[in-house]
Enzyme design. Structure first.
Site, PDB file in Angstrom:
ATOM      1  N   ALA A  64      29.991  18.599  54.344  1.00 21.94           N
ATOM      2  CA  ALA A  64      31.318  18.326  53.786  1.00 21.94           C
ATOM      3  C   ALA A  64      31.389  18.863  52.361  1.00 21.94           C
ATOM      4  CB  ALA A  64      31.557  16.825  53.788  1.00 21.94           C
ATOM      5  N   GLY A 103      27.379  17.260  57.157  1.00 21.65           N
ATOM      6  CA  GLY A 103      28.451  17.614  58.091  1.00 21.65           C
ATOM      7  C   GLY A 103      28.192  18.948  58.777  1.00 21.65           C
ATOM      8  N   GLU A 106      26.107  18.064  61.588  1.00 22.93           N
ATOM      9  CA  GLU A 106      26.919  17.279  62.536  1.00 22.93           C
ATOM     10  C   GLU A 106      27.804  18.205  63.371  1.00 22.93           C
ATOM     11  OE1 GLU A 106      28.172  14.565  59.251  1.00 22.93           O
ATOM     12  OE2 GLU A 106      27.918  13.063  60.817  1.00 22.93           O
ATOM     13  N   GLU A 126      22.907  12.878  53.438  1.00 27.28           N
ATOM     14  CA  GLU A 126      23.971  12.009  52.912  1.00 27.28           C
ATOM     15  C   GLU A 126      23.441  10.832  52.112  1.00 27.28           C
ATOM     16  OE1 GLU A 126      23.957  13.343  55.910  1.00 27.28           O
ATOM     17  OE2 GLU A 126      25.963  13.940  56.547  1.00 27.28           O
TER      18      GLU A 126
HETATM   19  N1  CAA Z   1      29.977  20.760  48.797  1.00 25.25           N
HETATM   20  C1  CAA Z   1      30.447  21.423  47.718  1.00 25.25           C
HETATM   21  N2  CAA Z   1      29.677  22.207  46.932  1.00 25.25           N
HETATM   22  C2  CAA Z   1      28.382  22.319  47.261  1.00 25.25           C
HETATM   23  C3  CAA Z   1      27.821  21.660  48.369  1.00 25.25           C
HETATM   24  C4  CAA Z   1      28.680  20.848  49.156  1.00 25.25           C
HETATM   25  N3  CAA Z   1      28.243  20.186  50.246  1.00 25.25           N
HETATM   26  N4  CAA Z   1      26.517  21.949  48.418  1.00 25.25           N
HETATM   27  C5  CAA Z   1      26.260  22.771  47.389  1.00 25.25           C
HETATM   28  N5  CAA Z   1      27.386  22.992  46.689  1.00 25.25           N
HETATM   29  C6  CAA Z   1      27.552  23.851  45.504  1.00 25.25           C
HETATM   30  C7  CAA Z   1      26.699  23.364  44.336  1.00 25.25           C
HETATM   31  O1  CAA Z   1      27.378  22.363  43.597  1.00 25.25           O
HETATM   32  C8  CAA Z   1      26.487  24.635  43.556  1.00 25.25           C
HETATM   33  O2  CAA Z   1      27.653  24.835  42.793  1.00 25.25           O
HETATM   34  P1  CAA Z   1      27.569  25.537  41.343  1.00 25.25           P
HETATM   35  O3  CAA Z   1      27.040  26.914  41.604  1.00 25.25           O
HETATM   36  O4  CAA Z   1      28.958  25.484  40.859  1.00 25.25           O
HETATM   37  O5  CAA Z   1      26.606  24.708  40.521  1.00 25.25           O
HETATM   38  C9  CAA Z   1      26.449  25.710  44.635  1.00 25.25           C
HETATM   39  O6  CAA Z   1      27.028  25.133  45.810  1.00 25.25           O
HETATM   40  C10 CAA Z   1      25.048  26.150  44.996  1.00 25.25           C
HETATM   41  O7  CAA Z   1      24.293  24.988  45.286  1.00 25.25           O
HETATM   42  P2  CAA Z   1      22.871  24.755  44.654  1.00 25.25           P
HETATM   43  O8  CAA Z   1      22.871  25.139  43.209  1.00 25.25           O
HETATM   44  O9  CAA Z   1      22.450  23.382  44.982  1.00 25.25           O
HETATM   45  O10 CAA Z   1      22.031  25.835  45.441  1.00 25.25           O
HETATM   46  P3  CAA Z   1      20.597  25.701  46.074  1.00 25.25           P
HETATM   47  O11 CAA Z   1      20.337  27.005  46.707  1.00 25.25           O
HETATM   48  O12 CAA Z   1      19.623  25.156  45.098  1.00 25.25           O
HETATM   49  O13 CAA Z   1      20.725  24.580  47.227  1.00 25.25           O
HETATM   50  C11 CAA Z   1      21.712  23.458  49.101  1.00 25.25           C
HETATM   51  C12 CAA Z   1      21.599  24.771  48.309  1.00 25.25           C
HETATM   52  C13 CAA Z   1      20.360  23.120  49.746  1.00 25.25           C
HETATM   53  C14 CAA Z   1      22.754  23.638  50.145  1.00 25.25           C
HETATM   54  C15 CAA Z   1      22.073  22.306  48.132  1.00 25.25           C
HETATM   55  O14 CAA Z   1      23.208  22.694  47.398  1.00 25.25           O
HETATM   56  C16 CAA Z   1      22.381  21.000  48.777  1.00 25.25           C
HETATM   57  O15 CAA Z   1      21.491  20.258  49.120  1.00 25.25           O
HETATM   58  N6  CAA Z   1      23.693  20.697  48.912  1.00 25.25           N
HETATM   59  C17 CAA Z   1      24.149  19.390  49.298  1.00 25.25           C
HETATM   60  C18 CAA Z   1      24.077  19.194  50.770  1.00 25.25           C
HETATM   61  C19 CAA Z   1      24.621  17.840  51.108  1.00 25.25           C
HETATM   62  O16 CAA Z   1      24.350  16.831  50.492  1.00 25.25           O
HETATM   63  N7  CAA Z   1      25.414  17.814  52.175  1.00 25.25           N
HETATM   64  C20 CAA Z   1      25.974  16.621  52.657  1.00 25.25           C
HETATM   65  C21 CAA Z   1      27.366  16.530  52.199  1.00 25.25           C
HETATM   66  S1  CAA Z   1      28.049  14.986  52.630  1.00 25.25           S
HETATM   67  C22 CAA Z   1      28.535  15.180  54.228  1.00 25.25           C
HETATM   68  O17 CAA Z   1      28.377  16.208  54.818  1.00 25.25           O
HETATM   69  C23 CAA Z   1      29.186  13.934  54.718  1.00 25.25           C
HETATM   70  C24 CAA Z   1      29.571  13.934  56.110  1.00 25.25           C
HETATM   71  O18 CAA Z   1      28.783  13.645  56.962  1.00 25.25           O
HETATM   72  C25 CAA Z   1      30.962  14.124  56.473  1.00 25.25           C
END
Ligand code: CAA
Length: 705
Positions: A64, A103, A106, A126
């Site tokens: 998400a 997500g 998912e 999450e």
């Molecule tokens: N939504 C929006 N922006 C996101 C994102 C997300 N899910 N995941 C990463 N980004 C953004 C970061 O904020 C970052 O932005 P900036 O460049 O502006 O700082 C950019 O993408 C790159 O991310 P990273 O700097 O973290 O890059 P990385 O290569 O070190 O890691 C990653 C990549 C492993 C995907 C890491 O970003 C990560 O773990 N992201 C979060 C994943 C997460 O928690 N997902 C669950 C979301 S909640 C959900 O999905 C709920 C549901 O069930 C409905």
């Protein structure tokens, strides 16, 4: 047919639906709409027999869009999209490259089958955002991998590699995609995509799609024996980072397994919304942004970093060994220097033992351990550091010792080598003054055990060059750490604030509290350990020695040391120990009462609320001073330091975030009260805190929605 951020290409009956929403294919509204539009067209296209859903090399999807959370989610929502995929009348296969997280996973689980590139990683992170999966993950994952594995993934939040996902049943095939795996070829596809398309066509030809939610084989036993899910979750729940989200997730999994997928989905949705609005999730979403902000320190040019092909570590003690392990785990060869053969052998032996333990815990394979072992060389000759691009000194914490080491290093390393000290308290500028090239000196303050703890305070000295700073920072990132740039002061950010807390903890004992009461207040707050249990673990003699060196005292801590009570290692400190089991000790109570009397204190009952305020508010005050002095770039950097280095509970965001939740005015008012009640003028609110209090302002500048 193309529509941003989704493109569709139909080849041999397989519709390749490519998600392209940089940087990580977050499933924001535009992407969800585009996917719904694409599916609507494909449903009625007779040329299409099956659908291959694919992302970008870096990410199938990171889930998400976190930035949408504060604003409310518009239709089509992620659960709606996921349901559409699962109910799609033609087989849908998710082809996973990079990461499939939250997500994103998912969505993939709602497809009728999943294939993954060998290098792909999958997970439901999450919990790290104070949430539970919110798009059917708590129902579908147990149906694919069984409840035990599902709980492990949901409560642990860890990513697993494709091969493990295959073993668990989360994916149906792992494809290596040939040499151009994951990267786009001339027609926008890739070797992996071609293989995945072939797999999809065969899958479609071999039978009709089976909805994940209809699978029952892996949950049948648990469904037949209510209570199984709760039982399976018990151990993981004790270790979970966010117990509130953890409990909510277990409720959703339980309903999905014991009642029905639909019932589980209802519980999941309600719990997800509840957690989304919680202060615990707000704190962790703030930390997500804070960690990313800390990766972009002010006045640091990442391009200035030098490539570190060879590193050196001075000192083979606990810290030096841990740092060497962290370096080799990222493939950087290390030369470890010690002054004495015996110390060197002991240090290398300890590394060897730690590598073996890590293999036995499954954190490294035997092969990886062997490769890493081969990258470590021991020596007593500084001349062997002549190839090093970065040397990290981790010797005894003594200014004179360190100055001598740096003077020696200066003579033996190449001119462009960067020199870092792992000091916890000492003045980097003073250490640098012993060299002819003070500009290449910086601090890299690791936390023990250095091969495990993520935080590194990267300390910018008065003369540290942009190249040296960028090299230290980039190397810390490369070895998987969380570096935060800080300035020079006694104890930098973390230990300086810890020192303030320790002084208050000692004072509380003098005034009437006992160690267990103080510790219990902090564990109740969410810390894994209180200050006295922590001191016993670290060894009381270390603080005693430091105090003596600085001419300061801690009357009760000193009195315990005089009695030879150095903590766990002597079986007695603030508590007495049988192994690691701590007991309150009447002898300690006597010592505390005696020292209190010697200081003319009239002991009184102290409330838990006062203990909490007395421990935390002075830390916040010190944080405000640190900001005024520009020792930290931002309040959120201080929070990252406390969460990553000192186990501040992530669901409470860090000290500065916590201050904003309590309100700067309340914190300032209570500090003024305690300054007056105790006569301790250091408790007067710092000007940055008082300013925020006066205008109803925030220390972090972040909103908690
Ligand atoms: N939504 C929006 N922006 C996101 C994102 C997300 N899910 N995941 C990463 N980004 C953004 C970061 O904020 C970052 O932005 P900036 O460049 O502006 O700082 C950019 O993408 C790159 O991310 P990273 O700097 O973290 O890059 P990385 O290569 O070190 O890691 C990653 C990549 C492993 C995907 C890491 O970003 C990560 O773990 N992201 C979060 C994943 C997460 O928690 N997902 C669950 C979301 S909640 C959900 O999905 C709920 C549901 O069930 C409905």
């Amino acid at each position: 047919m193309t529509s941003q951020p989704v493109s569709v290409q139909i080849t041999d009956g397989v519709a390749h639906v490519r998600m392209d929403n940089p940087p990580v294919n977050a499933l924001g509204l535009a992407l969800r709409e585009a996917l719904m539009d694409a599916l609507a067209e494909l449903e009625h296209n007779d040329d299409v027999m099956s659908v291959l859903l694919i992302g970008q090399p870096k990410a199938f999807s990171a889930g998400a869009d976190i930035t949408e959370f504060g604003t409310g989610t518009s239709s089509p929502t992620l659960p709606e999209l996921v349901a559409r995929v699962e109910d799609f009348p033609k087989p849908v296969v998710a082809a996973i490259t990079g990461v499939a997280l939250g997500g994103g996973l998912e969505l993939a689980m709602a497809a009728h089958a999943r294939v993954a590139l060998t290098t792909a990683k999958l997970g439901l992170p999450e919990i790290s955002l104070g949430l539970l999966p919110g798009a059917g993950g708590t129902g579908r994952l147990p149906r694919l991998v069984g409840p035990e594995k599902a709980l492990e993934l949901i409560l642990g939040g860890k990513q697993i590699p494709a091969e493990a996902a295959l073993q668990d049943g989360l994916v149906d095939a792992v494809l290596d995609g040939g040499s151009d795996a994951g990267s786009a070829d001339s027609d926008g596809g890739s070797g992996f995509e071609t293989e995945a398309a072939r797999w999809t066509a065969e899958f479609a030809a071999s039978g009709g799609p089976m909805r994940t939610q209809d699978r029952t084989d892996k949950i049948a036993d648990a469904a037949a024996k209510p209570g199984t899910v709760v039982e399976l979750a018990a151990t993981a729940l004790r270790k979970v980072k966010d117990p509130f989200a953890g409990k909510a997730a277990v409720e959703a999994v339980t309903a999905g397994v014991e009642k029905s997928f639909e019932r589980g989905a209802v519980v999941e949705r309600a719990k997800f919304q509840e957690r989304l609005k919680s202060s615990e999730s707000a704190a962790q979403r703030y930390l997500f942004a804070a960690e990313r902000a800390a990766r972009k320190p002010r006045n640091l040019d990442p391009a200035a970093a030098r490539d570190v092909k060879q590193a050196g570590v001075v000192g083979a003690g606990t810290m030096g060994g841990g740092i060497a392990m962290a370096l080799v785990s990222a493939g950087i060869p290390v030369t470890v220097v010690e002054a004495q053969q015996e110390a060197l052998e002991r240090g290398l032996g300890m590394i060897e033992k730690n590598l073996a333990v890590s293999v036995s815990h499954g954190n490294r394979t035997e092969k990886q351990a062997a490769q890493q072992r081969a990258l470590i060389t021991g020596t007593m000759d500084y001349a062997d550091l002549s190839d090093a691009d970065l040397v990290i000194e981790a010797a005894f914490e003594d200014l004179q010792v360190k100055k001598e080491i740096f003077a020696k290093l200066d003579q033996h390393v190449k001119p462009q080598a960067v020199l870092a000290t792992n000091t916890s308290y000492l003045d980097i500028d003073e250490i640098a003054s012993g060299t002819e090239h003070a500009d290449r000196v910086l601090g890299m303050h690791f936390f023990s055990p250095a091969n495990v703890m993520p935080l590194v305070e990267v300390v910018r000295g008065a003369q540290t060059s942009p190249e040296a700073l960028a090299t230290g920072f980039a190397t810390a990132r490369r070895i998987g750490k969380t570096p935060v740039v800080v300035g020079v002061c006694h104890g930098f950010v973390g230990n300086r604030m810890l020192g303030v807390r320790s002084r208050q903890a000692e004072q509380l004992l003098l005034e009437g509290a006992l160690p267990s009461q103080v510790d219990d207040v902090l564990t109740e707050f969410g810390f894994r350990m209180g200050p006295f249990a922590m001191a016993d673990m670290a060894g009381l003699d270390i603080g005693w020695r430091n105090r003596k060196a600085q001419g300061t005292t801690a009357p009760i801590g000193d009195a315990l040391c005089v009695e030879g009570r150095f903590g766990q290692k002597t079986g007695a400190g603030y508590y007495s120990y049988e192994g690691r089991d701590r007991q309150n000790d009447p002898e300690v109570e006597e010592i505390i009462e005696r020292v209190s009397a010697e200081h003319n204190m009239t002991r009184r009952g102290i409330s838990d609320d006062e203990i909490l305020e007395r421990l935390l508010f002075p830390m916040i005050n010190e944080g405000a001073r640190i900001l005024e002095e520009k020792i930290a770039d931002r309040a959120s950097d201080i929070d990252v330091i406390w969460v990553k280095g000192y186990n501040w509970p992530a669901y409470r965001g860090g000290p500065m975030w916590y201050a904003d939740q309590v309100g700067a005015a309340v914190v300032a008012e209570r500090l003024t009260h305690y300054a007056e009640a105790t006569g301790d003028e250091s408790l007067r609110p710092a000007s940055a805190l008082q300013r925020a209090a006066d205008v109803g302002g925030s220390l972090t500048g972040a909103s908690s929605s």
